[in-house]
Write a protein that holds these residues in place. Structure first.
Motif, PDB file in Angstrom:
ATOM      1  N   ILE A  12      64.680 -17.233  52.488  1.00 56.05           N
ATOM      2  CA  ILE A  12      64.009 -16.778  53.702  1.00 56.05           C
ATOM      3  C   ILE A  12      62.906 -15.805  53.318  1.00 56.05           C
ATOM      4  O   ILE A  12      63.113 -14.926  52.476  1.00 56.05           O
ATOM      5  N   ASP A  13      61.751 -15.956  53.922  1.00 53.36           N
ATOM      6  CA  ASP A  13      60.640 -15.049  53.671  1.00 53.36           C
ATOM      7  C   ASP A  13      60.903 -13.763  54.447  1.00 53.36           C
ATOM      8  O   ASP A  13      60.759 -13.713  55.666  1.00 53.36           O
ATOM      9  N   ALA A  14      61.303 -12.725  53.737  1.00 49.75           N
ATOM     10  CA  ALA A  14      61.638 -11.449  54.373  1.00 49.75           C
ATOM     11  C   ALA A  14      60.521 -10.438  54.183  1.00 49.75           C
ATOM     12  O   ALA A  14      60.760  -9.259  53.991  1.00 49.75           O
ATOM     13  N   ASN A  15      59.301 -10.901  54.246  1.00 47.56           N
ATOM     14  CA  ASN A  15      58.137 -10.047  54.139  1.00 47.56           C
ATOM     15  C   ASN A  15      58.177  -9.017  55.260  1.00 47.56           C
ATOM     16  O   ASN A  15      58.321  -9.365  56.430  1.00 47.56           O
ATOM     17  N   SER A  16      58.031  -7.749  54.935  1.00 51.63           N
ATOM     18  CA  SER A  16      58.139  -6.687  55.937  1.00 51.63           C
ATOM     19  C   SER A  16      57.091  -6.807  57.031  1.00 51.63           C
ATOM     20  O   SER A  16      57.290  -6.322  58.144  1.00 51.63           O
ATOM     21  N   GLU A  17      55.985  -7.484  56.752  1.00 50.30           N
ATOM     22  CA  GLU A  17      54.931  -7.643  57.750  1.00 50.30           C
ATOM     23  C   GLU A  17      55.236  -8.754  58.748  1.00 50.30           C
ATOM     24  O   GLU A  17      54.720  -8.760  59.855  1.00 50.30           O
ATOM     25  N   THR A  18      56.068  -9.720  58.363  1.00 48.10           N
ATOM     26  CA  THR A  18      56.342 -10.856  59.242  1.00 48.10           C
ATOM     27  C   THR A  18      57.782 -10.916  59.737  1.00 48.10           C
ATOM     28  O   THR A  18      58.117 -11.791  60.528  1.00 48.10           O
ATOM     29  N   ILE A  19      58.617 -10.006  59.286  1.00 54.51           N
ATOM     30  CA  ILE A  19      60.039 -10.088  59.634  1.00 54.51           C
ATOM     31  C   ILE A  19      60.254  -9.965  61.145  1.00 54.51           C
ATOM     32  O   ILE A  19      61.100 -10.669  61.704  1.00 54.51           O
ATOM     33  N   LEU A  73      56.290 -14.685  76.392  1.00 57.30           N
ATOM     34  CA  LEU A  73      56.744 -14.136  75.110  1.00 57.30           C
ATOM     35  C   LEU A  73      56.212 -14.942  73.928  1.00 57.30           C
ATOM     36  O   LEU A  73      55.852 -14.371  72.889  1.00 57.30           O
ATOM     37  N   GLN A  74      56.125 -16.255  74.093  1.00 57.33           N
ATOM     38  CA  GLN A  74      55.562 -17.084  73.022  1.00 57.33           C
ATOM     39  C   GLN A  74      54.104 -16.720  72.781  1.00 57.33           C
ATOM     40  O   GLN A  74      53.657 -16.617  71.640  1.00 57.33           O
ATOM     41  N   GLU A  75      53.357 -16.503  73.862  1.00 57.11           N
ATOM     42  CA  GLU A  75      51.955 -16.125  73.733  1.00 57.11           C
ATOM     43  C   GLU A  75      51.826 -14.752  73.069  1.00 57.11           C
ATOM     44  O   GLU A  75      50.953 -14.551  72.217  1.00 57.11           O
ATOM     45  N   ARG A  76      52.697 -13.831  73.451  1.00 55.66           N
ATOM     46  CA  ARG A  76      52.651 -12.472  72.904  1.00 55.66           C
ATOM     47  C   ARG A  76      52.839 -12.468  71.390  1.00 55.66           C
ATOM     48  O   ARG A  76      52.206 -11.694  70.681  1.00 55.66           O
ATOM     49  N   PHE A  77      53.724 -13.334  70.889  1.00 61.22           N
ATOM     50  CA  PHE A  77      53.992 -13.383  69.459  1.00 61.22           C
ATOM     51  C   PHE A  77      53.289 -14.556  68.771  1.00 61.22           C
ATOM     52  O   PHE A  77      53.616 -14.885  67.636  1.00 61.22           O
ATOM     53  N   ASP A  78      52.335 -15.153  69.469  1.00 58.01           N
ATOM     54  CA  ASP A  78      51.539 -16.258  68.930  1.00 58.01           C
ATOM     55  C   ASP A  78      52.420 -17.381  68.386  1.00 58.01           C
ATOM     56  O   ASP A  78      52.263 -17.823  67.254  1.00 58.01           O
TER      57      ASP A  78
END
Length: 97
Positions: A12-19, A73-78
Motif C-alpha cells: 500500500i502506498d502510505a505516502n504521508s501526502e496522499t494517505i 464528497l467525491q468532488e471535494r477529494f477529486d
C-alpha cells in the motif's frame, strides 16, 4: 513464488501526502457500497408493496440526499465513481458496472 494476483500492488502506498485521500477513498467506497445495497433493498420493498406512499417518498428523498452528499464528497477529494470501484482481482469490480 507468490499467489498474489498481478493486478494488486505489492504494498500500500502510505505516502504521508496522499494517505488522507486514500483513506477517504476507502471510506467512500464502503459508504457507496452500503448506499447501493440500501437502494436495491428499497426498490425490492417498493415492488413488494411493503411501503406506504409516504414511506416511499421519505425513502426516495433520503436516498437522493445521500447520493448528493456522496457526489459532493467525491468532488471535494477529486475522486470519480471509477476510483471507488475497487478491483478485487478474480472476483471482479466491487461495485459492478
Amino acid at each position: 513464488m507468490s499467489d498474489r494476483p498481478e493486478s494488486l500492488p505489492e504494498r500500500i502506498d502510505a505516502n504521508s501526502e496522499t494517505i488522507d485521500r486514500e483513506l477517504f477513498k476507502l471510506v467512500l467506497t464502503i459508504v457507496e457500497l452500503v448506499r447501493q445495497l440500501m437502494e436495491r433493498q428499497a426498490l425490492r420493498r417498493i415492488d413488494q408493496g411493503d411501503l406506504s406512499p409516504e414511506q416511499v417518498e421519505e425513502l426516495g428523498l433520503g436516498l437522493m440526499r445521500l447520493e448528493q452528499a456522496m457526489t459532493s464528497l467525491q468532488e471535494r477529494f477529486d475522486l470519480t465513481p471509477e476510483d471507488l470501484n475497487i478491483d478485487l482481482g478474480p472476483l471482479g469490480r466491487l461495485l459492478g458496472e
